[in-house]
Design a protein around this motif. Structure first.
Motif, PDB file in Angstrom:
ATOM      1  N   GLN A 139      53.193  38.815  47.255  1.00 44.68           N
ATOM      2  CA  GLN A 139      52.703  40.000  47.942  1.00 44.68           C
ATOM      3  C   GLN A 139      51.245  39.798  48.370  1.00 44.68           C
ATOM      4  OE1 GLN A 139      53.445  43.111  44.993  1.00 44.68           O
ATOM      5  NE2 GLN A 139      55.162  43.847  46.230  1.00 44.68           N
ATOM      6  N   SER A 140      50.919  40.350  49.523  1.00 45.76           N
ATOM      7  CA  SER A 140      49.536  40.274  49.991  1.00 45.76           C
ATOM      8  C   SER A 140      48.708  41.370  49.328  1.00 45.76           C
ATOM      9  CB  SER A 140      49.481  40.420  51.507  1.00 45.76           C
ATOM     10  OG  SER A 140      49.875  41.725  51.887  1.00 45.76           O
ATOM     11  N   LEU A 141      47.383  41.214  49.402  1.00 51.63           N
ATOM     12  CA  LEU A 141      46.501  42.227  48.832  1.00 51.63           C
ATOM     13  C   LEU A 141      46.626  43.545  49.579  1.00 51.63           C
ATOM     14  CD1 LEU A 141      43.305  40.085  48.169  1.00 51.63           C
ATOM     15  CD2 LEU A 141      44.903  40.967  46.473  1.00 51.63           C
ATOM     16  N   LEU A 142      46.848  43.483  50.892  1.00 47.57           N
ATOM     17  CA  LEU A 142      46.954  44.710  51.677  1.00 47.57           C
ATOM     18  C   LEU A 142      48.156  45.550  51.282  1.00 47.57           C
ATOM     19  CD1 LEU A 142      45.956  43.565  55.290  1.00 47.57           C
ATOM     20  CD2 LEU A 142      44.654  45.014  53.722  1.00 47.57           C
ATOM     21  N   SER A 143      49.185  44.920  50.736  1.00 48.84           N
ATOM     22  CA  SER A 143      50.376  45.663  50.332  1.00 48.84           C
ATOM     23  C   SER A 143      50.246  46.251  48.933  1.00 48.84           C
ATOM     24  CB  SER A 143      51.608  44.744  50.383  1.00 48.84           C
ATOM     25  OG  SER A 143      51.466  43.671  49.455  1.00 48.84           O
ATOM     26  N   GLN A 144      49.141  45.981  48.251  1.00 46.39           N
ATOM     27  CA  GLN A 144      48.922  46.492  46.898  1.00 46.39           C
ATOM     28  C   GLN A 144      47.628  47.318  46.906  1.00 46.39           C
ATOM     29  OE1 GLN A 144      49.659  43.323  43.796  1.00 46.39           O
ATOM     30  NE2 GLN A 144      49.639  41.993  45.601  1.00 46.39           N
ATOM     31  N   GLY A 145      47.774  48.606  46.849  1.00 48.45           N
ATOM     32  CA  GLY A 145      46.609  49.475  46.954  1.00 48.45           C
ATOM     33  C   GLY A 145      45.603  49.281  45.839  1.00 48.45           C
ATOM     34  N   ASP A 146      46.114  49.038  44.623  1.00 50.42           N
ATOM     35  CA  ASP A 146      45.190  48.867  43.502  1.00 50.42           C
ATOM     36  C   ASP A 146      44.495  47.519  43.524  1.00 50.42           C
ATOM     37  OD1 ASP A 146      47.717  47.723  43.075  1.00 50.42           O
ATOM     38  OD2 ASP A 146      47.341  47.563  40.930  1.00 50.42           O
ATOM     39  N   GLU A 147      44.930  46.572  44.344  1.00 52.25           N
ATOM     40  CA  GLU A 147      44.308  45.251  44.426  1.00 52.25           C
ATOM     41  C   GLU A 147      43.414  45.105  45.649  1.00 52.25           C
ATOM     42  OE1 GLU A 147      44.332  42.891  42.293  1.00 52.25           O
ATOM     43  OE2 GLU A 147      45.798  43.702  40.874  1.00 52.25           O
ATOM     44  N   VAL A 148      43.774  45.737  46.749  1.00 50.20           N
ATOM     45  CA  VAL A 148      42.994  45.558  47.961  1.00 50.20           C
ATOM     46  C   VAL A 148      41.632  46.249  47.864  1.00 50.20           C
ATOM     47  CG1 VAL A 148      43.929  47.587  49.139  1.00 50.20           C
ATOM     48  CG2 VAL A 148      43.097  45.650  50.471  1.00 50.20           C
ATOM     49  N   VAL A 149      41.553  47.369  47.121  1.00 54.58           N
ATOM     50  CA  VAL A 149      40.283  48.108  47.043  1.00 54.58           C
ATOM     51  C   VAL A 149      39.182  47.277  46.390  1.00 54.58           C
ATOM     52  CG1 VAL A 149      39.145  50.095  45.993  1.00 54.58           C
ATOM     53  CG2 VAL A 149      41.333  50.379  47.154  1.00 54.58           C
TER      54      VAL A 149
END
Length: 509
Positions: A139-149
């Motif tokens: 999964q990309s970071l953009l698809s994971q809200g808790d990781e992209v922030v």
């Protein structure tokens, strides 16, 4: 004949210099035949005079007195200075003829700053690019809200740090501030990236291109900040004029950890304790899950996220974060000027705050996937899962806020100016057995003298200095040892005179 004095330095209330065979302190504008204090014309005498002068004068107001004398010696010195200036101009012209830009030697750090700025920009671009490909687990970071922030916060912070470095052409100190901010950020995020690598190595997730690109971005930003910091301290700040008697220009004040003043120990101790508390709370479990099964009538509460309940490399990354937080807090508390330490601490606070925001985003999302269930499967089996944060998470937030308050205090706390060191330490015997010349200063007297009178006074003073040097060589060791006690005696005489004439008040205003 009016009393003369050679004034070396002047402050807001007092001035220091040399009288006739003594060093003294005078009130600005007062007659020079009545010094406030006087000491013998020796090296120890000057050091004691300067220590007293720096103690009684208003900090930050002491400045060297420029020479206003006329005469043959001054004329020769001015001619030598003019020749040196002409030589510098000729050297610049020669550099231009050779194709070298004028001032390139003096601005060697300009190239290093450009390299540091370029690496920071490259790191920011790579950090943004790492948001799109698969990061870990497919999964990309953009698809994971808790990781992209948090990752987006890192990239934005590095981009902000590049701004002051770009302004270093006109403001050399700005590069240092931006570099320290970026290095504080890199110190904490190193452990976070190591934890991500640990999850891949342990087999819990697959390695993605996004993780590799993000690591390259971190390396570029860290290298760029380190190069910018070294360059800003070494070559970019204009050299300040050296003190009288000091060979060469003074080194620029680049900032470095130093012993704090006594009245700052309390707030700085709280800063260090806040760093230790933040590190300890970071290791505890933050996530709380409550699983209720209606068919069995059971309710179970689980806590996840403990730093030491992971594979070895993940634990190493978490420990690295904890150590970095404590080290940065200690360095920020000791760093002088304090404003630079505040920027170092601010860079470390960014990822710590981003982790707290990430945890809140994570618990706000459905927790069924954490247990390998879909919401439909959970409904069929009568399972209800709710998520939240543990009390230790809020303790962590309090510690992070404490670090933020300490950072603001470092930015606004008034600096305690150190007592100025003696800028000129004459030796009793100079080269050839002669007392060295007095520092460049203004000869003043209580009445107006002509230029010829000033020249005659210089000749008389030079002859007296030679006679003093000859008598100093002929003195036995006992006499010299007794002479070192003169400063205390002179001070006692001045104090007693002040008591008799001023009703027991000190001579210093």
């Amino acid at each position: 004949m009016p009393e003369k004095a050679i004034i070396s330095h002047r402050g807001e209330k007092y001035e220091i210099g040399r009288g006739k065979r003594f060093y003294g302190i005078w009130v600005v504008g007062a007659p020079y035949d009545a010094p406030v204090d006087r000491w013998p014309e020796t090296r120890d005498g000057w050091e004691q005079a300067w220590t007293r002068f720096a103690a009684v004068e208003v900090p930050g107001t002491i400045a060297a007195v420029r020479s206003q004398r006329s005469g043959l010696g001054t004329l020769l010195k001015s001619r030598r200075a003019a020749a040196a200036t002409a030589g510098t101009a000729d050297g610049a012209a020669a550099d231009a003829a050779d194709g070298t830009a004028p001032g390139a030697v003096a601005r060697r750090g300009g190239t290093a700053l450009l390299v540091g700025e370029g690496l920071l920009v490259l790191g920011v671009v790579l950090g943004l690019a790492g948001l799109f490909p698969a990061y870990a687990g497919g999964q990309s970071l953009l698809s994971q809200g808790d990781e992209v922030v948090p990752h987006l916060c890192y990239v934005i912070a590095w981009a902000i740090s590049a701004g002051p470095i770009a302004l270093s052409v006109s403001r050399p100190r700005a590069a240092r501030l931006g570099a320290l901010f970026a290095l504080g950020l890199s110190a904490v995020t190193l452990g976070l990236f190591v934890s991500d690598i640990g999850e891949v190595v342990s087999g819990g997730a697959s390695l993605g291109t996004g993780l590799i690109v993000s690591l390259l971005g971190w390396a570029a930003c860290t290298a760029g900040a380190a190069i910018a910091l070294v360059a800003s301290c070494r070559d970019t700040e204009p050299a300040r004029p050296g003190s009288p008697g000091q060979a060469g220009p003074a080194r620029p004040d680049c900032g470095w950890p130093a012993k704090p003043s006594r009245h700052h120990l309390g707030p700085l101790a709280l800063l260090v304790l806040a760093g230790i508390g933040t590190a300890a709370a970071f290791a505890a479990a933050w996530d709380s899950y409550t699983v209720a099964q209606a068919t069995l009538g059971t309710v179970k509460t689980l806590q996840e996220g403990d730093a030491f309940s992971n594979p070895g490399l993940v634990i190493a990354g978490n420990v690295a974060v904890m150590v970095a937080v404590v080290v940065v807090a200690v360095l920020a508390a000791l760093w002088r000027p304090a404003r630079q330490g505040a920027l170092l601490l601010a860079g470390a606070i960014i990822p710590l705050a981003a982790q707290a925001v990430s945890a809140l985003i994570q618990v706000s999302q459905p927790a069924y996937s954490f247990f390998g269930l879909t919401q439909a499967q959970a409904s069929q089996e009568g399972v209800t899962i709710s998520s939240g944060v543990t009390p230790i998470f809020w303790v962590y937030c309090v510690f992070v806020i404490s670090l933020l308050v300490s950072c603001a205090w470092l930015l606004t706390a008034p600096g305690q100016p150190p007592v100025q060191a003696s800028p000129w330490t004459p030796s009793p015997l100079g080269e050839g057995g002669r007392v060295p010349d007095a520092p460049t200063a203004e000869i003043v007297s209580d009445s107006a003298d002509s230029a010829d009178g000033a020249d005659r006074a210089d000749s008389e003073r030079t002859a007296a200095e030679r006679a003093d040097a000859d008598s100093f060589e002929a003195e036995p060791a006992e006499s010299r040892a007794a002479g070192t006690e003169a400063p205390a005696a002179g001070l006692a005489e001045a104090d007693s005179a002040d008591t008799e004439g001023g009703g027991g008040q000190s001579a210093y205003a």
